[in-house]
Design an enzyme around this catalytic site. Structure first.
Site, PDB file in Angstrom:
ATOM      1  N   ALA A  56       0.870  -1.177   0.000  1.00  0.00           N
ATOM      2  CA  ALA A  56       0.000   0.000   0.000  1.00  0.00           C
ATOM      3  C   ALA A  56       0.903   1.222   0.000  1.00  0.00           C
ATOM      4  O   ALA A  56       2.042   1.168   0.480  1.00  0.00           O
ATOM      5  CB  ALA A  56      -0.866  -0.015   1.250  1.00  0.00           C
ATOM      6  N   GLY A  83       0.397  -4.997   0.842  1.00  0.00           N
ATOM      7  CA  GLY A  83      -0.810  -5.048   0.009  1.00  0.00           C
ATOM      8  C   GLY A  83      -0.579  -5.740  -1.329  1.00  0.00           C
ATOM      9  O   GLY A  83      -1.531  -6.243  -1.934  1.00  0.00           O
ATOM     10  N   GLU A 127      -0.884  -9.290  -0.514  1.00  0.00           N
ATOM     11  CA  GLU A 127      -2.302  -9.489  -0.188  1.00  0.00           C
ATOM     12  C   GLU A 127      -3.167  -9.525  -1.461  1.00  0.00           C
ATOM     13  O   GLU A 127      -4.111 -10.307  -1.551  1.00  0.00           O
ATOM     14  CB  GLU A 127      -2.773  -8.405   0.789  1.00  0.00           C
ATOM     15  CG  GLU A 127      -2.151  -8.604   2.181  1.00  0.00           C
ATOM     16  CD  GLU A 127      -2.386  -7.448   3.124  1.00  0.00           C
ATOM     17  OE1 GLU A 127      -2.065  -6.298   2.749  1.00  0.00           O
ATOM     18  OE2 GLU A 127      -2.891  -7.683   4.233  1.00  0.00           O
ATOM     19  N   GLU A 169       4.522  -5.267   7.303  1.00  0.00           N
ATOM     20  CA  GLU A 169       3.789  -4.209   8.006  1.00  0.00           C
ATOM     21  C   GLU A 169       4.261  -3.950   9.432  1.00  0.00           C
ATOM     22  O   GLU A 169       4.303  -2.803   9.879  1.00  0.00           O
ATOM     23  CB  GLU A 169       2.276  -4.532   8.016  1.00  0.00           C
ATOM     24  CG  GLU A 169       1.589  -4.306   6.680  1.00  0.00           C
ATOM     25  CD  GLU A 169       1.660  -5.493   5.734  1.00  0.00           C
ATOM     26  OE1 GLU A 169       2.447  -6.430   5.985  1.00  0.00           O
ATOM     27  OE2 GLU A 169       0.918  -5.470   4.737  1.00  0.00           O
TER      28      GLU A 169
HETATM   29  N1  COA Z   1       4.571   3.084  -0.653  1.00  0.00           N
HETATM   30  C1  COA Z   1       4.973   4.238  -1.208  1.00  0.00           C
HETATM   31  N2  COA Z   1       6.075   4.365  -1.955  1.00  0.00           N
HETATM   32  C2  COA Z   1       6.812   3.265  -2.152  1.00  0.00           C
HETATM   33  C3  COA Z   1       6.476   2.021  -1.601  1.00  0.00           C
HETATM   34  C4  COA Z   1       5.288   1.947  -0.826  1.00  0.00           C
HETATM   35  N3  COA Z   1       4.852   0.825  -0.285  1.00  0.00           N
HETATM   36  N4  COA Z   1       7.402   1.116  -1.957  1.00  0.00           N
HETATM   37  C5  COA Z   1       8.303   1.765  -2.706  1.00  0.00           C
HETATM   38  N5  COA Z   1       7.931   3.063  -2.840  1.00  0.00           N
HETATM   39  C6  COA Z   1       8.652   4.130  -3.563  1.00  0.00           C
HETATM   40  C7  COA Z   1       9.860   4.633  -2.820  1.00  0.00           C
HETATM   41  O1  COA Z   1       9.469   5.585  -1.846  1.00  0.00           O
HETATM   42  C8  COA Z   1      10.662   5.230  -3.944  1.00  0.00           C
HETATM   43  O2  COA Z   1      10.098   6.471  -4.299  1.00  0.00           O
HETATM   44  P1  COA Z   1      11.070   7.758  -4.557  1.00  0.00           P
HETATM   45  O3  COA Z   1      11.960   7.332  -5.710  1.00  0.00           O
HETATM   46  O4  COA Z   1      10.109   8.847  -4.915  1.00  0.00           O
HETATM   47  O5  COA Z   1      11.830   7.956  -3.294  1.00  0.00           O
HETATM   48  C9  COA Z   1      10.404   4.275  -5.091  1.00  0.00           C
HETATM   49  O6  COA Z   1       9.181   3.603  -4.781  1.00  0.00           O
HETATM   50  C10 COA Z   1      11.483   3.242  -5.291  1.00  0.00           C
HETATM   51  O7  COA Z   1      11.663   2.554  -4.060  1.00  0.00           O
HETATM   52  P2  COA Z   1      13.089   2.382  -3.330  1.00  0.00           P
HETATM   53  O8  COA Z   1      12.828   2.152  -1.877  1.00  0.00           O
HETATM   54  O9  COA Z   1      13.990   3.505  -3.703  1.00  0.00           O
HETATM   55  O10 COA Z   1      13.604   1.034  -4.036  1.00  0.00           O
HETATM   56  P3  COA Z   1      14.645  -0.006  -3.428  1.00  0.00           P
HETATM   57  O11 COA Z   1      14.996  -0.927  -4.537  1.00  0.00           O
HETATM   58  O12 COA Z   1      15.732   0.674  -2.699  1.00  0.00           O
HETATM   59  O13 COA Z   1      13.799  -0.820  -2.314  1.00  0.00           O
HETATM   60  C11 COA Z   1      11.854  -2.022  -1.470  1.00  0.00           C
HETATM   61  C12 COA Z   1      12.717  -1.650  -2.712  1.00  0.00           C
HETATM   62  C13 COA Z   1      10.613  -2.747  -1.988  1.00  0.00           C
HETATM   63  C14 COA Z   1      12.651  -2.931  -0.558  1.00  0.00           C
HETATM   64  C15 COA Z   1      11.472  -0.735  -0.723  1.00  0.00           C
HETATM   65  O14 COA Z   1      10.921   0.187  -1.641  1.00  0.00           O
HETATM   66  C16 COA Z   1      10.457  -0.944   0.379  1.00  0.00           C
HETATM   67  O15 COA Z   1      10.805  -1.441   1.444  1.00  0.00           O
HETATM   68  N6  COA Z   1       9.195  -0.518   0.147  1.00  0.00           N
HETATM   69  C17 COA Z   1       8.157  -0.564   1.157  1.00  0.00           C
HETATM   70  C18 COA Z   1       7.657  -1.981   1.344  1.00  0.00           C
HETATM   71  C19 COA Z   1       6.600  -2.030   2.419  1.00  0.00           C
HETATM   72  O16 COA Z   1       6.864  -1.811   3.574  1.00  0.00           O
HETATM   73  N7  COA Z   1       5.376  -2.349   1.994  1.00  0.00           N
HETATM   74  C20 COA Z   1       4.259  -2.513   2.904  1.00  0.00           C
HETATM   75  C21 COA Z   1       3.497  -1.263   3.015  1.00  0.00           C
HETATM   76  S1  COA Z   1       2.188  -1.437   4.182  1.00  0.00           S
END
Ligand code: COA
Length: 260
Positions: A66, A112, A115, A135
């Site tokens: 999400a 999500g 999910e 989460e």
């Molecule tokens: N919500 C909002 N933005 C998200 C996102 C999320 N769940 N997951 C990734 N993004 C965005 C990042 O903020 C980033 O945006 P920016 O370039 O404007 O800063 C972009 O997507 C790329 O992500 P980034 O984190 O730079 O890529 P990465 O390869 O370093 O890491 C992940 C990849 C998936 C490990 C990391 O993005 C992450 O941990 N995301 C969140 C996962 C999460 O907790 N999901 C559950 C949400 S309830």
């Protein structure tokens, strides 16, 4: 309908929905959830569509969760509403569609995203996929069905370990857990999904819809799945597809199901 955050592509009897926010790793914001609801509904109502495939755009992510930026300042009441609306609008909605839905998990499927994949009828993954429910690392719990569907699919102990550690598993571990049915290369993910879709499309769509309803009944509290099966089994005998399927068998030819 014109979509901003997803792409709906129809080809023959397959509708493919691609979540298309690659710069945000296809994170589900409100607009994307609304558009996904509309696209799943459009594909389900399309008489030509027999199978829906959902995937993410780009090579990195199916859906990375999400959209955290949208709910970081929510109150408890707003959080509850977010989950309830998501369940009704997308996750339960997809699970209960009569048209089969295959998730083609092409990269990160987190929160999500996992999910959504779990709400689909079954899942395939590319070998670079990483799946998890992170989460609790954000101080919240899975709110789009993850606490229910993950234990259903892989068992309580494995699900709780994944949820409590907030860790990710790779595609092969997901295969080993039964979370995905097949693992293939990223290149072959959609072709393999389509090959399976072809096998599904040969069969009676009415009977498939009834089977989805009967299988789902097992997971609904207060509903006796065996009774639903008996009811759906009986209903099948009144369909044109049943007449065609049995007649074709006896005439030693392939059935041409009318779909009603
Ligand atoms: N919500 C909002 N933005 C998200 C996102 C999320 N769940 N997951 C990734 N993004 C965005 C990042 O903020 C980033 O945006 P920016 O370039 O404007 O800063 C972009 O997507 C790329 O992500 P980034 O984190 O730079 O890529 P990465 O390869 O370093 O890491 C992940 C990849 C998936 C490990 C990391 O993005 C992450 O941990 N995301 C969140 C996962 C999460 O907790 N999901 C559950 C949400 S309830």
């Amino acid at each position: 309908m014109a979509y901003q955050t997803i792409i709906l592509n129809r080809s023959g009897f397959i509708s493919t929905i691609t979540i298309n926010r690659p710069k945000k790793l296809n994170a589900l914001n409100k607009e994307t959830i609304n558009e996904l609801h509309a696209a799943f509904k459009e594909a389900d109502l399309d008489p030509k569509t027999k199978v829906i495939i959902v995937t993410g755009s780009g090579e990195k992510a199916f859906v990375a969760g999400a959209d955290i930026s949208e709910f970081s300042n929510f109150s408890a009441a707003q959080g509850k509403m977010l989950a309830a609306e998501g369940h009704a609008h997308l996750f339960d909605f997809v699970e209960n569609l009569k048209t089969p839905v295959i998730a083609a998990v092409n990269g990160f499927a987190l929160g999500g995203g996992l999910e959504l994949a779990m709400a689909c009828h079954f899942r395939l993954a590319s070998d670079n996929a990483k799946l998890g429910l992170p989460e609790v690392s954000l101080g919240v719990i899975p709110g789009y069905g993850g606490t229910q569907r993950l234990p259903q699919l892989i068992g309580k102990g494995r699900a709780l370990e994944m949820i409590m550690t907030a860790g990710m598993i790779d595609a092969h571990q997901a295969l080993n857990f039964g979370l995905v049915n097949h693992v293939t290369t990223q290149e072959d993910l959609l072709p393999l999904s389509e090959t399976i879709a072809h096998k599904i499309a040969r069969n009676s769509s009415v009977a498939i819809g009834a089977a989805i309803n009967a299988v789902n009944a097992n997971y609904k509290s207060g509903v006796n799945g065996f009774e639903v099966e008996i009811q759906e089994f009986g209903n099948s005998f009144g369909t044109e597809d049943f007449k065609e399927g049995t007649t074709a068998f006896l005439e030693k030819r392939k059935p041409d199901f009318p779909g009603n």
